[in-house]
Enzyme design. Sequence first.
Site, PDB file in Angstrom:
ATOM      1  N   ARG A  54      14.850 -25.497  -2.675  1.00 27.43           N
ATOM      2  CA  ARG A  54      15.615 -24.846  -1.628  1.00 27.43           C
ATOM      3  C   ARG A  54      17.079 -24.750  -2.039  1.00 27.43           C
ATOM      4  NH1 ARG A  54      19.258 -27.784  -1.626  1.00 27.43           N
ATOM      5  NH2 ARG A  54      19.497 -29.832  -0.670  1.00 27.43           N
ATOM      6  N   HIS A  61      26.620 -31.495   3.885  1.00 26.07           N
ATOM      7  CA  HIS A  61      26.964 -32.849   4.345  1.00 26.07           C
ATOM      8  C   HIS A  61      27.193 -32.914   5.849  1.00 26.07           C
ATOM      9  CE1 HIS A  61      27.211 -35.032   0.538  1.00 26.07           C
ATOM     10  NE2 HIS A  61      27.712 -33.931   0.014  1.00 26.07           N
ATOM     11  N   ASP A  63      24.136 -32.603   7.892  1.00 26.47           N
ATOM     12  CA  ASP A  63      22.820 -32.896   8.473  1.00 26.47           C
ATOM     13  C   ASP A  63      22.751 -34.332   8.970  1.00 26.47           C
ATOM     14  OD1 ASP A  63      22.961 -33.727   5.805  1.00 26.47           O
ATOM     15  OD2 ASP A  63      20.828 -33.419   5.423  1.00 26.47           O
ATOM     16  N   GLY A 185      18.090 -32.698 -10.587  1.00 28.72           N
ATOM     17  CA  GLY A 185      19.490 -33.076 -10.456  1.00 28.72           C
ATOM     18  C   GLY A 185      20.428 -31.917 -10.250  1.00 28.72           C
ATOM     19  N   SER A 189      16.762 -29.532  -4.788  1.00 28.04           N
ATOM     20  CA  SER A 189      15.749 -30.356  -4.131  1.00 28.04           C
ATOM     21  C   SER A 189      14.400 -30.332  -4.824  1.00 28.04           C
ATOM     22  CB  SER A 189      15.588 -29.937  -2.671  1.00 28.04           C
ATOM     23  OG  SER A 189      14.947 -30.940  -1.939  1.00 28.04           O
ATOM     24  N   SER A 190      14.411 -30.615  -6.132  1.00 23.92           N
ATOM     25  CA  SER A 190      13.148 -30.707  -6.867  1.00 23.92           C
ATOM     26  C   SER A 190      12.303 -31.870  -6.368  1.00 23.92           C
ATOM     27  CB  SER A 190      13.427 -30.860  -8.366  1.00 23.92           C
ATOM     28  OG  SER A 190      14.209 -32.018  -8.623  1.00 23.92           O
ATOM     29  N   ASP A 246      15.441 -30.575   3.435  1.00 23.72           N
ATOM     30  CA  ASP A 246      14.785 -30.153   2.205  1.00 23.72           C
ATOM     31  C   ASP A 246      13.309 -29.854   2.443  1.00 23.72           C
ATOM     32  OD1 ASP A 246      17.232 -30.683   1.105  1.00 23.72           O
ATOM     33  OD2 ASP A 246      16.642 -32.585   0.194  1.00 23.72           O
ATOM     34  N   LYS A 291      22.950 -39.464  -8.565  1.00 23.40           N
ATOM     35  CA  LYS A 291      23.169 -40.123  -7.272  1.00 23.40           C
ATOM     36  C   LYS A 291      23.145 -41.641  -7.392  1.00 23.40           C
ATOM     37  CE  LYS A 291      21.115 -36.346  -4.617  1.00 23.40           C
ATOM     38  NZ  LYS A 291      20.015 -35.960  -3.715  1.00 23.40           N
ATOM     39  N   TYR A 299      28.158 -40.180  -2.151  1.00 26.29           N
ATOM     40  CA  TYR A 299      27.306 -39.891  -0.991  1.00 26.29           C
ATOM     41  C   TYR A 299      27.321 -41.016   0.041  1.00 26.29           C
ATOM     42  CZ  TYR A 299      23.284 -38.163   1.618  1.00 26.29           C
ATOM     43  OH  TYR A 299      22.458 -37.697   2.606  1.00 26.29           O
TER      44      TYR A 299
END
Length: 556
Positions: A54, A61, A63, A185, A189-190, A246, A291, A299
Site C-alpha cells: 500500500r 503518523h 493513525d 523497508g 508495507s511488505s 496497512d 525501525k 517512531y
Amino acid sequence: MIAHQPIPVFHTLTDVFGSEEAALPHAKRWNDLAAQFEVRFGRKPTYIARAPGRVNLIGEHIDYALFGVLPAAVERDILIACGSRPTQSLSHHAEIPDTPGSVIAENLHPKYTRQVFAPAVKEPQEVSEQDAHAESWKLDINTKELRWESYVKAGYYGVLNHHFSGVENSPAHVDLLVTGSVPAGSGLSSSAAMVVASTLAFLAVNGKVGDSLEDNGGHKSLDKGGLVELAMKNEKRVGVNSGGMDQAASVMSDPSSALYIRFYPSLTASAVRLPTRAVFVIANSLVVADKALSAKRGYNLRVVETLVGARILAQAVGLPIAPVDRITYREVVGRFAGEQPGADMGADALEAAITRLEPRLDVLKPSVTDGVQLGVTMEEMVQMSGLAPDAFHEAYLSWVDIEATRFQLYKRAKHVLTEARRVLQFRRACVEVEAAASSDGSEAALIDSLGRLMNESQVSCAELFECSCPELDDLTRLARQAGAYGSRLTGAGWGGCTVSLVAEGKVTEFIQKVKETYPPYKNLEGTALSEAIFATKPGRGACGQYIYFALDLFCL
C-alpha cells in the site's frame, strides 16, 4: 460498507486487475509461480493468494492519534502459491512432522531458505482461564529476529485459532511457495502484505473461503472486515503493533480509489474516487528505514510525544482525564467539540473542530533559549502532564523504549492536527468533484489541489514531525521540478519511498528526469530502475487464484 462485503469469486486475471491490458503484465509472473510450485512439490497449486502493498497518499503518523488516513493498494504485491499435501506423502519426507497442519514453506528469492514447521495443540495447563476459549494452538515465532517465515507463521496462527478447535478438528498439511515485488523497508508495507496473503492462503487451503461456509466450530468464513481484524492480530505475533491502516488498504481497496480509513470510534473504510488523468509514481530513496535501530529516537519517540501532548492539551482546554487514560488527539478533538462517546461527528464537523482547537496548541510550546525552541525536558514534560513521576512512567514509558533529552510536543501536535485536516480536505475535494460529474476543468483543479496538499504534508513531515531525511527531501524536491503536482514521503519516513502525483501522459518523461537528477538513480537501468521508481494506479485488494481445470479466482 466495505468491511461487511463477502469475498467475491472471479474467474480471470482481467477481473482482478480491471482490464486485459492491466492484467497482461501480471500473467507471466502468476503462471511462472504456479509452474515452479509444480516443479518443487510435484503437483499444481490449488490457489495463488495475492495481497498488495500500500501507499499512503496523505495522513502520515496520525493513525495512532486515531485520525483518518488515505492509503491505496499498489500494483506491487506478495503472491503465495499453495495447496494441501496428501497425507500419504508424509512418509517419504523424514523432515516433515507427522502432526496435523504441517507446513513446507519455500520462497522464490534465493536468499530465503526452505522452512518446515508444524503447529502444536496446547495442553490444558498451557491455556490460561482468560484464553481458554480463545486459543487452542501454539506456533513458535521468533520476534527478536524478523525472519521471512515469521510472517507466514503469523498468518497461520490466527487461522488455526479462529477455525480449528484441536485434534478432532485439525488443519490440512500445506505446501507454500512465496514470491514478492513489494520492496522491503520501503514504507510500502511488505510485512502486512505478507501476513494478509499468508492468512488468506491458509484460509483457502482449509476451505474457509466462501460466502456462507461454516466450519464445525460454528465460525462463518470471514468478510473483508473480519480478514482485516484477523490480519492485524496476526501481525502482532511478530511484534508489530499495527493500527490497521496497512491491512485495511491491502484487503479493502478498489480500483481507481483510495480508502478513507477511520479508526475512531472503530475501524471503518470507504472508497474515495481519485482523478483519472493523473497517476501516482512511487520512488524509493534507497535509504532503508531500519525501525529496529531507529525506533528509540524515531517512531517510538514520536508516539510518546504525541500521546503526552494530547494529555497536556486535554487538561489545558478543561477536559477531565483519568491518570491511567492515554487519551489521543482525536479523542481530545471530539470531547472538545462535545461529541458523544462512541459517536462520530462527521468529516465536516471534525475539520471545523480541529480548526478551532489549533490555536490552543501554544500551551505545548517550550520556553525559548537564545531565540531557539529546544523542546521540553523530561522533568518539564512530567510536570506539564499533571502526573506524579511514577504515574507518568507507568502511563507513557513503561511499555516503550525511547532516547531523548528534549521533547518536541508542540511540533508533533501541530503536524498531527494540520495533517488530519489535510486528509479531510483531500477527501472532500475528491468527493465534491465526483458528485459534480467532473469536467476536464474541475478535474484539473482537483489535481492541482491534491498536489498542493501533498506538498504541504511533506513540509510538515520534514519540519514539524521530523520524520523525513535528506534523501527524501531531495527526492520530493526533484520530483516537483520534474513536473509532479505534488510529492511527499510515504510510510513511517526516515528512508523508504516518496509518492508523487503526475499527469498520466508524462510518466515516462517524469521518471527519466528524476533518474537524471537523483544521484542514486544515475547508474540504474532496466529492471533495477523499474524496481526503484514506478507508476501505479490504485488497485484491487487481496485476492487469490483458484486452479481447478479452468481458472477460477477469489478476490477481496
